[in-house]
Design a protein around this motif. Structure first.
Motif, PDB file in Angstrom:
ATOM      1  N   ASN A 154     -48.318  15.803   8.674  1.00 31.43           N
ATOM      2  CA  ASN A 154     -49.027  14.933   9.610  1.00 31.43           C
ATOM      3  C   ASN A 154     -48.568  13.481   9.497  1.00 31.43           C
ATOM      4  OD1 ASN A 154     -50.094  14.530   7.089  1.00 31.43           O
ATOM      5  ND2 ASN A 154     -52.231  14.602   7.728  1.00 31.43           N
ATOM      6  N   SER A 155     -47.314  13.290   9.127  1.00 29.77           N
ATOM      7  CA  SER A 155     -46.724  11.948   9.074  1.00 29.77           C
ATOM      8  C   SER A 155     -45.258  12.059   9.479  1.00 29.77           C
ATOM      9  CB  SER A 155     -46.856  11.349   7.664  1.00 29.77           C
ATOM     10  OG  SER A 155     -46.305  10.053   7.616  1.00 29.77           O
ATOM     11  N   TRP A 156     -44.914  11.460  10.634  1.00 28.66           N
ATOM     12  CA  TRP A 156     -43.575  11.609  11.187  1.00 28.66           C
ATOM     13  C   TRP A 156     -43.010  10.239  11.554  1.00 28.66           C
ATOM     14  CZ3 TRP A 156     -41.184  16.441  11.787  1.00 28.66           C
ATOM     15  CH2 TRP A 156     -42.003  17.524  11.500  1.00 28.66           C
ATOM     16  N   GLU A 157     -41.697  10.148  11.517  1.00 25.19           N
ATOM     17  CA  GLU A 157     -41.006   8.918  11.884  1.00 25.19           C
ATOM     18  C   GLU A 157     -39.698   9.281  12.581  1.00 25.19           C
ATOM     19  OE1 GLU A 157     -40.109   6.752   8.375  1.00 25.19           O
ATOM     20  OE2 GLU A 157     -38.898   8.333   7.458  1.00 25.19           O
ATOM     21  N   SER A 158     -39.274   8.401  13.474  1.00 27.39           N
ATOM     22  CA  SER A 158     -38.022   8.586  14.202  1.00 27.39           C
ATOM     23  C   SER A 158     -36.906   7.917  13.417  1.00 27.39           C
ATOM     24  CB  SER A 158     -38.125   7.997  15.607  1.00 27.39           C
ATOM     25  OG  SER A 158     -36.905   8.138  16.292  1.00 27.39           O
ATOM     26  N   ALA A 159     -35.968   8.719  12.948  1.00 26.41           N
ATOM     27  CA  ALA A 159     -34.902   8.196  12.087  1.00 26.41           C
ATOM     28  C   ALA A 159     -33.697   7.740  12.899  1.00 26.41           C
ATOM     29  CB  ALA A 159     -34.494   9.263  11.070  1.00 26.41           C
ATOM     30  N   VAL A 160     -33.079   8.644  13.632  1.00 28.99           N
ATOM     31  CA  VAL A 160     -31.861   8.342  14.386  1.00 28.99           C
ATOM     32  C   VAL A 160     -31.997   8.934  15.780  1.00 28.99           C
ATOM     33  CG1 VAL A 160     -30.345   8.203  12.369  1.00 28.99           C
ATOM     34  CG2 VAL A 160     -30.763  10.415  13.442  1.00 28.99           C
ATOM     35  N   GLY A 161     -30.995   8.707  16.599  1.00 35.45           N
ATOM     36  CA  GLY A 161     -30.993   9.250  17.946  1.00 35.45           C
ATOM     37  C   GLY A 161     -29.684   8.945  18.647  1.00 35.45           C
ATOM     38  N   SER A 162     -29.622   9.346  19.912  1.00 35.00           N
ATOM     39  CA  SER A 162     -28.445   9.090  20.742  1.00 35.00           C
ATOM     40  C   SER A 162     -28.904   8.953  22.185  1.00 35.00           C
ATOM     41  CB  SER A 162     -27.403  10.211  20.602  1.00 35.00           C
ATOM     42  OG  SER A 162     -27.961  11.451  21.030  1.00 35.00           O
ATOM     43  N   THR A 163     -28.006   8.473  23.037  1.00 33.79           N
ATOM     44  CA  THR A 163     -28.370   8.203  24.427  1.00 33.79           C
ATOM     45  C   THR A 163     -27.204   8.539  25.339  1.00 33.79           C
ATOM     46  OG1 THR A 163     -29.832   6.398  23.730  1.00 33.79           O
ATOM     47  CG2 THR A 163     -29.212   6.466  26.044  1.00 33.79           C
ATOM     48  N   VAL A 164     -27.527   9.195  26.459  1.00 32.50           N
ATOM     49  CA  VAL A 164     -26.610   9.344  27.589  1.00 32.50           C
ATOM     50  C   VAL A 164     -27.284   8.608  28.741  1.00 32.50           C
ATOM     51  CG1 VAL A 164     -25.308  10.919  29.039  1.00 32.50           C
ATOM     52  CG2 VAL A 164     -25.899  11.591  26.710  1.00 32.50           C
ATOM     53  N   GLU A 165     -26.912   7.384  28.977  1.00 33.65           N
ATOM     54  CA  GLU A 165     -27.667   6.459  29.812  1.00 33.65           C
ATOM     55  C   GLU A 165     -27.896   7.020  31.210  1.00 33.65           C
ATOM     56  OE1 GLU A 165     -29.967   3.239  30.168  1.00 33.65           O
ATOM     57  OE2 GLU A 165     -28.754   3.665  28.380  1.00 33.65           O
ATOM     58  N   GLY A 166     -29.193   7.162  31.571  1.00 32.85           N
ATOM     59  CA  GLY A 166     -29.579   7.531  32.922  1.00 32.85           C
ATOM     60  C   GLY A 166     -29.263   8.948  33.325  1.00 32.85           C
ATOM     61  N   ASP A 167     -28.934   9.832  32.384  1.00 32.59           N
ATOM     62  CA  ASP A 167     -28.564  11.218  32.699  1.00 32.59           C
ATOM     63  C   ASP A 167     -29.580  12.153  32.053  1.00 32.59           C
ATOM     64  OD1 ASP A 167     -27.120  13.172  33.867  1.00 32.59           O
ATOM     65  OD2 ASP A 167     -25.254  12.794  32.786  1.00 32.59           O
TER      66      ASP A 167
END
Length: 646
Positions: A105-118
């Motif tokens: 019951n404890s979460w965090e956003s570590a990393v990510g990526s993006t494909v802009e507008g798709d």
């Protein structure tokens, strides 16, 4: 199938609550369920896209996360360990969530990526090379691990030394495939490539893996008159950069479009899924119109390529065998069904030997052999994954259940019923969770009542025999209690009463009620045995302790259920059985006092309570406590307890 419980939100103003469209959910291998909802802000213009995570044993304790996504969430995907979650939205943003301090019951956003507008239409973690297969013929073995076997499989990408490299792959609506790799240093390598030279719109997509480490992507533009395209994707790392190579595979047209009588009856492809992520050779397709649907199952096979007699002398022939090609062949198809709203497929592949299929047919036991179809009339059908024949039916309301249960025909209803918009099967395929169009969760699995469960009572009888044998070898193995009489053997009395109860329900088709004499003997039992206090043992407050009959339990998110047999105001305290007693750290065997000041965590499975931070200073003791840092000793997940309990 029986409904175990229904968990719903408290009544919210219509101005602030807005169900997600599309609504997504995912079930991890550690029995964590993640699903999405949308909340309208106070100004009424913007939406907050929420991700909710709950444990199936404590569904009321939902952990809600403000995802930070600017657009609607389109995909949720758990990793193979069940400790990390991917979320993707309609703006091309992908976020990776992980447990903080190994707490459910404890979460965090570590990393990510993006494909802009798709917008992202399909998402998956890269395969780590671990593949398990479920053996249907071993469903009766006592050791749960013997029901599965390890299958040789190659990871999607490996590091130096053969260690699998972590990362994820996603498919966008414009026909792009993006791969993000997680390096051991924490850096993210991202690369994007087109699936083919001629890009086209992708309305539906799914991702599967081959045994050789390649990735297969299936796409459809949403029209049944267009072909379903398949692509092979190979990922590699060259000069510290991610490289993607794609190759076109054979495509297929749905069978319903080749039939002149039904060519335009099902214009839209609504569902496209591989049967499992580890089997890229079988795919499930569903085409629909406004009122009905049809489901088809296809298989990729190698077939010989016929060669004209003129070219037989010139064509290369190896070992007098004709050249082979890959071709899609239809395995089975359904007749016209009601409109399908959601599809749930098993997570694990199964052993498809003739022996397994014969055992499944003889015993009517279909774990992993069935997939679930939800319809707009509120019913859920379990169908065979290969033949698409109906195995079981769940009715959302009693009025839908036909008088002739053997007919398995659904009665069409004119009123609008609650239907599931998203469904997921558990990893063992023995439980099913559905999220309806009002944001409620309804896990479905076989219900039970302990006093009517002949198999469980018979197992207890066998355990008592084992205890007696162990007691002859080592008296400390016998149960600890005080008897009011020294002349009677209370183990014999317990075994006799348990046997009488077992005889009443050993035949599931002819269960009888216990007679009055048996009830009287059971009522006298507390006066014959004095069992010592067991307050030092952990208390399990999961949903399994509240199942008393086949009636579903109605729960509410954020509110713990009432304790059985207590007043309406009594709430369950996982620390202790009675107020005023000292709280106990069950793992360290420490008394925490009546009002502990230290933060604690509890196990979602056994209810064990322990302090969140170690009080020990020595390195040796800290290393010893590493055994239960990630999981409880029973294997359950940890969840942080609110300070109100302390």
């Amino acid at each position: 199938m029986d409904v175990v419980y229904v968990c719903e939100w408290e009544k919210r103003p219509k101005s602030s609550y807005c169900p997600s469209v599309p609504l997504t959910c995912a079930w991890s291998c550690r029995n964590l369920v993640a699903f999405t909802t949308d909340l309208r802000n106070e100004d009424g213009n913007d939406l907050t896209h929420m991700v909710h995570i709950l444990d199936t044993e404590h569904p009321w304790e939902v952990y809600s996360i403000n995802s930070g996504h600017q657009e609607v969430i389109t995909c949720l995907e758990w990793d193979q360990s069940g400790s990390r979650l991917l979320s993707a939205d309609a703006d091309g943003q992908i976020k990776c969530w992980r447990m903080k301090d190994h707490l459910a019951n404890s979460w965090e956003s570590a990393v990510g990526s993006t494909v802009e507008g798709d917008p992202i239409v399909a998402l998956s973690w890269l395969h780590n090379g671990v593949k398990l297969a479920l053996h249907v013929e071993k469903f009766g073995v006592s050791n749960f691990g013997d029901k599965f076997s390890r299958v040789k499989f190659s990871p999607s990408l490996t590091l130096f030394g053969g260690k699998p490299m972590e990362g994820w792959i996603a498919v966008t609506i414009s026909g792009l495939v993006t791969v993000s790799l997680l390096k051991p240093s924490g850096q993210v390598l991202t690369s994007t490539e087109s699936l083919c030279r001629l890009r086209c719109r992708v309305a539906l997509a799914d991702i599967a893996f081959t045994g050789g480490g390649n990735i297969v992507v299936a796409t459809s533009d949403g029209s049944s008159s267009s072909p379903v395209q398949f692509y092979k994707v190979c990922v590699s790392v060259v000069n510290e950069k991610c490289k993607i190579d794609t190759e076109i595979l054979p495509s297929l047209f749905m069978r319903c479009t080749t039939d002149l009588a039904r060519k335009d009856k099902f214009p839209a492809v609504t569902h496209l899924k591989f049967l499992t992520r580890d089997m890229s050779e079988q795919v499930l397709l569903c085409a629909s119109n406004q009122a009905s649907s049809i489901v088809e199952c296809w298989s990729l096979r190698k077939e010989g390529l016929p060669v004209n007699n003129i070219f037989q002398q010139l064509s290369p022939v190896v070992g007098d065998k004709p050249p082979m090609i890959l071709k899609w062949r239809i395995l089975s198809a359904t007749t016209d069904l009601d409109r399908v709203s959601a599809v749930a497929l098993p997570k694990l592949p199964i052993s498809l030997t003739n022996t397994d299929l014969k055992v499944a047919t003889d015993t009517k036991f279909y774990p992993g052999l069935a997939l679930a179809l939800a319809f707009h009339d509120g019913t859920v059908h379990l169908v065979h994954r290969l033949t698409l024949q109906t195995i079981a039916v769940f009715y959302s309301s009693p009025s839908q259940r036909p008088a002739d249960e053997q007919g398995i025909k659904r009665q069409r209803t004119s009123s609008s019923l609650v239907h599931f918009k998203a469904m997921q099967l558990s990893w063992t395929s023995l439980a099913l969770v559905g999220i309806d169009n009002h944001g409620k969760g309804s896990p479905v699995r076989p219900g039970h009542s302990f006093l009517r469960d002949g198999a469980s009572l018979g197992m207890l009888r066998e355990l008592m025999v084992v205890f007696r044998i162990w007691g002859l070898l080592k008296p400390s193995c016998l149960p600890v209690y005080m008897a009011t009489s020294d002349t009677q053997d209370n183990m014999i009395i317990l075994f006799r009463l348990l046997t009488k109860l077992w005889l009443c329900c050993q035949d599931e088709n002819h269960i009888t009620e216990p007679d009055d004499s048996l009830i009287d003997e059971c009522c006298l039992l507390p006066s014959q045995l004095l069992i010592p206090g067991m307050d030092w043992l952990p208390v399990n407050d999961g949903i399994i302790t509240k199942l008393q009959n086949k009636q579903p339990i109605r729960l509410q998110f954020g509110k713990p259920p009432l304790l059985m047999g207590h007043s309406l105001t009594a709430q369950f305290d996982p620390f202790t059985r009675s107020p005023g007693q000292h709280k106990i750290d069950h793992l360290r065997r420490l008394h925490l006092g009546v009002c502990p000041t230290e933060e604690c965590k509890t196990c979602t499975r056994c209810g064990c309570v322990t302090m969140l931070s170690s009080p020990n200073k020595s390195t040796a003791l800290k290393q010893w406590e590493q055994r239960w840092t990630k999981n409880c000793l029973c294997g359950g997940l940890w969840r942080k307890m609110p300070m109100a309990y302390s």
